[in-house]
Scaffold this motif. Structure first.
Motif, mmCIF file in Angstrom:
data_model
loop_
_atom_site.group_PDB
_atom_site.id
_atom_site.type_symbol
_atom_site.label_atom_id
_atom_site.label_comp_id
_atom_site.label_asym_id
_atom_site.label_seq_id
_atom_site.Cartn_x
_atom_site.Cartn_y
_atom_site.Cartn_z
ATOM 1 N N UNK A 59 0.800 -1.236 0.000
ATOM 2 C CA UNK A 59 0.000 0.000 0.000
ATOM 3 C C UNK A 59 0.829 1.281 0.000
ATOM 4 N N UNK A 60 2.133 1.200 0.276
ATOM 5 C CA UNK A 60 2.975 2.388 0.358
ATOM 6 C C UNK A 60 3.261 2.760 1.802
ATOM 7 N N UNK A 61 4.362 3.482 2.009
ATOM 8 C CA UNK A 61 4.829 3.754 3.367
ATOM 9 C C UNK A 61 3.852 4.585 4.185
ATOM 10 N N UNK A 62 3.184 5.543 3.553
ATOM 11 C CA UNK A 62 2.236 6.366 4.307
ATOM 12 C C UNK A 62 1.117 5.508 4.892
ATOM 13 N N UNK A 63 0.573 4.617 4.075
ATOM 14 C CA UNK A 63 -0.497 3.739 4.541
ATOM 15 C C UNK A 63 0.023 2.736 5.571
ATOM 16 N N UNK A 64 1.241 2.250 5.350
ATOM 17 C CA UNK A 64 1.835 1.313 6.305
ATOM 18 C C UNK A 64 1.972 1.978 7.672
ATOM 19 N N UNK A 65 2.477 3.206 7.686
ATOM 20 C CA UNK A 65 2.645 3.927 8.953
ATOM 21 C C UNK A 65 1.299 4.192 9.622
ATOM 22 N N UNK A 66 0.286 4.487 8.827
ATOM 23 C CA UNK A 66 -1.056 4.693 9.384
ATOM 24 C C UNK A 66 -1.568 3.435 10.076
ATOM 25 N N UNK A 67 -1.108 2.276 9.611
ATOM 26 C CA UNK A 67 -1.550 1.011 10.187
ATOM 27 C C UNK A 67 -0.892 0.666 11.510
ATOM 28 N N UNK A 68 0.150 1.407 11.900
ATOM 29 C CA UNK A 68 0.786 1.185 13.196
ATOM 30 C C UNK A 68 -0.170 1.632 14.308
ATOM 31 N N UNK A 69 -0.071 0.992 15.448
ATOM 32 C CA UNK A 69 -0.792 1.490 16.617
ATOM 33 C C UNK A 69 -0.233 2.861 16.994
ATOM 34 N N UNK A 70 -1.085 3.720 17.517
ATOM 35 C CA UNK A 70 -0.670 5.095 17.808
ATOM 36 C C UNK A 70 0.513 5.135 18.780
ATOM 37 N N UNK A 71 0.543 4.212 19.732
ATOM 38 C CA UNK A 71 1.647 4.169 20.693
ATOM 39 C C UNK A 71 2.957 3.840 19.997
ATOM 40 N N UNK A 72 2.906 3.028 18.954
ATOM 41 C CA UNK A 72 4.112 2.659 18.211
ATOM 42 C C UNK A 72 4.636 3.878 17.443
ATOM 43 N N UNK A 73 3.736 4.631 16.822
ATOM 44 C CA UNK A 73 4.160 5.850 16.131
ATOM 45 C C UNK A 73 4.746 6.850 17.121
ATOM 46 N N UNK A 74 4.148 6.945 18.295
ATOM 47 C CA UNK A 74 4.660 7.840 19.337
ATOM 48 C C UNK A 74 6.062 7.418 19.765
ATOM 49 N N UNK A 75 6.274 6.107 19.946
ATOM 50 C CA UNK A 75 7.582 5.624 20.387
ATOM 51 C C UNK A 75 8.664 5.865 19.340
ATOM 52 N N UNK A 76 8.298 5.795 18.071
ATOM 53 C CA UNK A 76 9.258 6.109 17.004
ATOM 54 C C UNK A 76 9.694 7.567 17.114
ATOM 55 N N UNK A 77 8.744 8.457 17.266
ATOM 56 C CA UNK A 77 9.072 9.883 17.405
ATOM 57 C C UNK A 77 9.852 10.138 18.693
ATOM 58 N N UNK A 85 13.410 0.863 4.625
ATOM 59 C CA UNK A 85 14.436 0.379 3.692
ATOM 60 C C UNK A 85 13.865 -0.703 2.778
ATOM 61 N N UNK A 86 13.112 -1.632 3.356
ATOM 62 C CA UNK A 86 12.533 -2.719 2.563
ATOM 63 C C UNK A 86 11.588 -2.174 1.495
ATOM 64 N N UNK A 87 10.715 -1.255 1.891
ATOM 65 C CA UNK A 87 9.754 -0.695 0.941
ATOM 66 C C UNK A 87 10.457 0.104 -0.154
ATOM 67 N N UNK A 88 11.440 0.896 0.232
ATOM 68 C CA UNK A 88 12.143 1.740 -0.737
ATOM 69 C C UNK A 88 12.995 0.931 -1.702
ATOM 70 N N UNK A 89 13.301 -0.311 -1.343
ATOM 71 C CA UNK A 89 14.088 -1.176 -2.223
ATOM 72 C C UNK A 89 13.227 -2.207 -2.953
ATOM 73 N N UNK A 90 11.925 -1.973 -2.970
ATOM 74 C CA UNK A 90 11.042 -2.758 -3.817
ATOM 75 C C UNK A 90 10.505 -4.051 -3.233
ATOM 76 N N UNK A 91 10.741 -4.309 -1.960
ATOM 77 C CA UNK A 91 10.203 -5.525 -1.351
ATOM 78 C C UNK A 91 8.734 -5.316 -0.984
ATOM 79 N N UNK A 92 7.952 -6.367 -1.096
ATOM 80 C CA UNK A 92 6.508 -6.257 -0.867
ATOM 81 C C UNK A 92 6.084 -6.745 0.513
ATOM 82 N N UNK A 93 6.881 -7.647 1.097
ATOM 83 C CA UNK A 93 6.523 -8.237 2.388
ATOM 84 C C UNK A 93 7.660 -8.027 3.383
#
Length: 221
Positions: free
Chosen positions: A16-34, A139-147
């Motif tokens: 689906x692309x990185x933006x959609x993938x990131x949206x699929x993370x739990x909010x706490x996971x996105x918070x922990x990344x930041x 890195x995986x998404x930017x290098x063309x991997x799907x899974x």
């Protein structure tokens, strides 16, 4: 996990692309990344000389979580065979001038596999594991991997982890939006039932003894 390979895994669809993938993370996971970024954790692509620090942290992880790791030469051989062919990538997370976490990925076809992960007992509050996973997923998404294959977790029954001692793995990997997949598993066809019965009884005892010996050696150090 039982057997040789885990029967239950978590996989993340990157198509689906990185933006959609990131949206699929739990909010706490996105918070922990930041949070990790704000607190100064940095993630970099590793070099062969990072195998030593990575292995030291992996041993620390093994002592904490109660599993046995392969010898260091195995990881050096893995790097030498796969990295030049583009089939292996390793990332290290640094904090205050030193490494505190690392992951080793292998690649096959359209799939990147989270094969080994290590994290120090120190500075866990700066959330390096969330940031290093997000870096690897990007890195995986930017290098063309799907899974992005998070690999083994506890099998589930009625929505609960069967192997309670590793239920945290399920929660951590699920937080990245990964989907639970269960395979048929492995089946043995013994040709000599007596030897097979002996092996089934002796193997767990040998593994337990090895863990105790390694734990004792670590305490002696």
């Amino acid at each position: 996990f039982g057997g040789v390979q885990p029967t239950a895994v978590m996989v993340l669809d990157l198509s689906p692309g990185l933006d959609k993938v990131l949206e699929g993370f739990k909010s706490k996971w996105r918070y922990n990344i930041r949070l990790a970024e704000r607190r100064g954790v940095s993630v970099r692509e590793a070099r062969r000389e990072d195998i030593g620090p990575f292995y030291a942290i992996l041993q620390e992880t093994a002592r904490r979580d109660g599993f046995v790791v392969r010898e260091r030469w195995y990881f050096e051989k893995l790097w030498d065979e796969l990295e030049p062919r583009g089939l292996l990538k390793m990332f290290m997370a640094d904090y205050e001038g030193g490494p505190i976490a690392g992951i080793l990925l292998t690649a096959m076809g359209e799939r990147v596999i989270y094969t080994y992960g290590a994290s120090s007992n120190e500075h866990r509050n700066v959330m390096p594991n969330h940031l290093i996973q997000w870096t690897a997923i990007r890195w995986a998404a930017e290098n063309g991997y799907r899974i992005y294959d998070f690999r083994g977790v506890s099998p589930m029954q009625e929505g609960r982890a069967v192997e309670g001692h590793i239920a945290g793995l399920n929660r951590f990997k699920e937080g990245f939006g990964a989907r639970y997949v269960e395979y048929a598993g492995e089946f043995d066809l013994p040709f000599r039932s007596g030897w097979y019965t002996l092996w089934r009884k002796a193997a767990p005892a040998a593994i337990s003894l090895r863990r105790k010996l390694k734990g004792g050696a670590a305490e002696a150090d």
